[in-house]
Design a protein around this motif. Structure first.
Motif, PDB file in Angstrom:
ATOM      1  N   ASP A 142       0.869  -1.172   0.000  1.00 35.52           N
ATOM      2  CA  ASP A 142       0.000   0.000   0.000  1.00 35.52           C
ATOM      3  C   ASP A 142       0.907   1.223   0.000  1.00 35.52           C
ATOM      4  OD1 ASP A 142      -1.588   2.229   0.793  1.00 35.52           O
ATOM      5  OD2 ASP A 142      -3.080   0.870   1.642  1.00 35.52           O
ATOM      6  N   GLU A 144       0.421   4.448  -0.152  1.00 42.28           N
ATOM      7  CA  GLU A 144       0.046   5.544   0.743  1.00 42.28           C
ATOM      8  C   GLU A 144       0.349   5.183   2.194  1.00 42.28           C
ATOM      9  OE1 GLU A 144      -1.168   9.299   1.224  1.00 42.28           O
ATOM     10  OE2 GLU A 144      -2.091   8.446  -0.565  1.00 42.28           O
ATOM     11  N   GLY A 161      -6.184   4.379  -8.946  1.00 44.58           N
ATOM     12  CA  GLY A 161      -5.533   5.439  -8.193  1.00 44.58           C
ATOM     13  C   GLY A 161      -4.030   5.465  -8.350  1.00 44.58           C
ATOM     14  N   LEU A 162      -3.490   4.606  -9.217  1.00 42.64           N
ATOM     15  CA  LEU A 162      -2.050   4.575  -9.440  1.00 42.64           C
ATOM     16  C   LEU A 162      -1.737   4.951 -10.883  1.00 42.64           C
ATOM     17  CD1 LEU A 162      -1.044   1.223  -7.665  1.00 42.64           C
ATOM     18  CD2 LEU A 162      -0.927   3.544  -6.735  1.00 42.64           C
ATOM     19  N   HIS A 276       3.263   4.659  -9.172  1.00 50.25           N
ATOM     20  CA  HIS A 276       3.296   5.638  -8.097  1.00 50.25           C
ATOM     21  C   HIS A 276       1.903   6.221  -7.957  1.00 50.25           C
ATOM     22  CE1 HIS A 276       3.295   9.098 -10.885  1.00 50.25           C
ATOM     23  NE2 HIS A 276       4.174   8.422 -11.607  1.00 50.25           N
ATOM     24  N   LEU A 277       1.667   6.938  -6.872  1.00 49.55           N
ATOM     25  CA  LEU A 277       0.337   7.467  -6.606  1.00 49.55           C
ATOM     26  C   LEU A 277      -0.049   8.513  -7.639  1.00 49.55           C
ATOM     27  CD1 LEU A 277       0.524   7.813  -2.728  1.00 49.55           C
ATOM     28  CD2 LEU A 277      -0.793   6.130  -4.018  1.00 49.55           C
ATOM     29  N   ARG A 280      -1.381  13.616  -7.263  1.00 48.60           N
ATOM     30  CA  ARG A 280      -0.623  14.362  -6.265  1.00 48.60           C
ATOM     31  C   ARG A 280       0.656  14.890  -6.914  1.00 48.60           C
ATOM     32  NH1 ARG A 280       2.077  10.618  -1.756  1.00 48.60           N
ATOM     33  NH2 ARG A 280       3.273  12.518  -1.511  1.00 48.60           N
TER      34      ARG A 280
END
Length: 308
Positions: A142, A144, A161-162, A276-277, A280
């Motif tokens: 995870d 995050e 979300g990635l 990666h996320l 952001r």
């Protein structure tokens, strides 16, 4: 409150080890410094500091946030120095795009320690101001929750979300020791595996089963290992036939401890992904790291965001 000022106060508090000392470094009262840190905590929804004896120390989130804040503030100072016209400012101008800081990276154990390690070595040689914190985990991570900046994932589709960068797959080849093949014979076609001991694997609690097309012939595992290195050693000790990545198998074949079999049926695994996320800020060090790895390992340099 000004977010950069809040970050500056938080960084000074962490460095000084107390709110009062951090406040003094920023030229404000401890009460005002507390409000700045609380504003960040309210934004993040979690505490950044905790008391340990007479000191204020960062929480697990606070440690990660401190690293990012320190980098952001350093780059702001660098940017401010560009306009002073001095030789130092010129040097800063050339350095502003240079990656600086630590990158936390996750990868499966064998992939990270064998396939990726030579590339990591090259990267660090050419990026003297970057440090890699490498977490080798044979499970899904995870990003995050665990504070991972980038993760190498073998096969499968990245989670929503990635942002995922596709890397080339790994060639896997069946192999066995010379002693085993002398005892049990050499399989000439996939159907012959029915008469052999095959070595299985398990990843993240999922039992893997290797199959060969077009006949769908498969090997039933007499030994199941959680790590390809264990499979490799089992094959070397004559326990059966293993299906292993070429990068792991090649040194053993060269040394004569293993022999490739069914080479016409060598398999190209599903592509790996470097993820990666999404949604952001991506720091320059992470962006540079991703570009470097994709240039070395990827058939496609374009990132693909997974659907929600």
């Amino acid at each position: 409150m000004d977010r950069l000022k809040c970050m500056e106060v938080f960084v000074q508090v962490v460095r000084a080890g107390s709110l009062s000392a951090g406040a003094a470094a920023c030229g404000m009262s401890a009460v005002t410094a507390t409000r700045h840190v609380q504003a960040l905590e309210a934004r993040l929804g979690l505490p950044l500091l905790r008391r340990s004896g007479r000191r204020q120390v960062p929480t697990e989130l606070g440690e990660r946030y401190y690293t990012e804040c320190a980098e952001v503030l350093a780059r702001v100072e660098t940017a401010d120095a560009l306009g002073d016209g001095s030789p130092a400012g010129a040097l800063l101008a050339s350095a502003i795009s240079r990656p600086v800081g630590q990158i936390r990276v996750s990868a499966p154990t064998t992939v990270g320690s064998h396939l990726l390690m030579p590339i990591f070595a090259e990267y660090l040689q050419t990026h003297p101001d970057v440090a890699l914190d490498l977490a080798l985990k044979d499970r899904a991570v995870d990003l995050e929750e665990e504070g991972i900046h980038a993760a190498f994932q073998a096969g499968g589709n990245p989670e929503p979300g990635l942002v995922a960068h596709t890397l080339r797959g790994v060639t896997r080849v069946a192999c066995a020791s010379p002693g085993y093949l002398a005892r049990r014979g050499v399989p000439r076609q996939p159907a012959d595996l029915a008469g052999h001991d095959c070595l299985g694997f398990r990843y993240d609690e999922v039992l893997g089963r290797w199959e060969f097309a077009p006949a769908g012939a498969s090997g039933d595992a007499r030994l199941i290992a959680h790590n390809p290195l264990a499979q490799l050693q089992a094959a070397v000790y004559g326990m059966g036939i293993a299906l292993l990545p070429e990068y792991l198998l090649a040194p053993e074949v060269e040394a004569g401890r293993l022999v490739r079999v069914l080479e016409a049926q060598a398999q190209l695994s599903e592509p790996m992904h470097l993820v990666h996320l999404a949604g952001r800020y991506v720091s320059s060090k992470l962006d540079d790291f991703v570009r470097y790895m994709v240039a070395k390992l990827g058939p496609d340099a374009c990132p693909v965001a997974s659907s929600v």
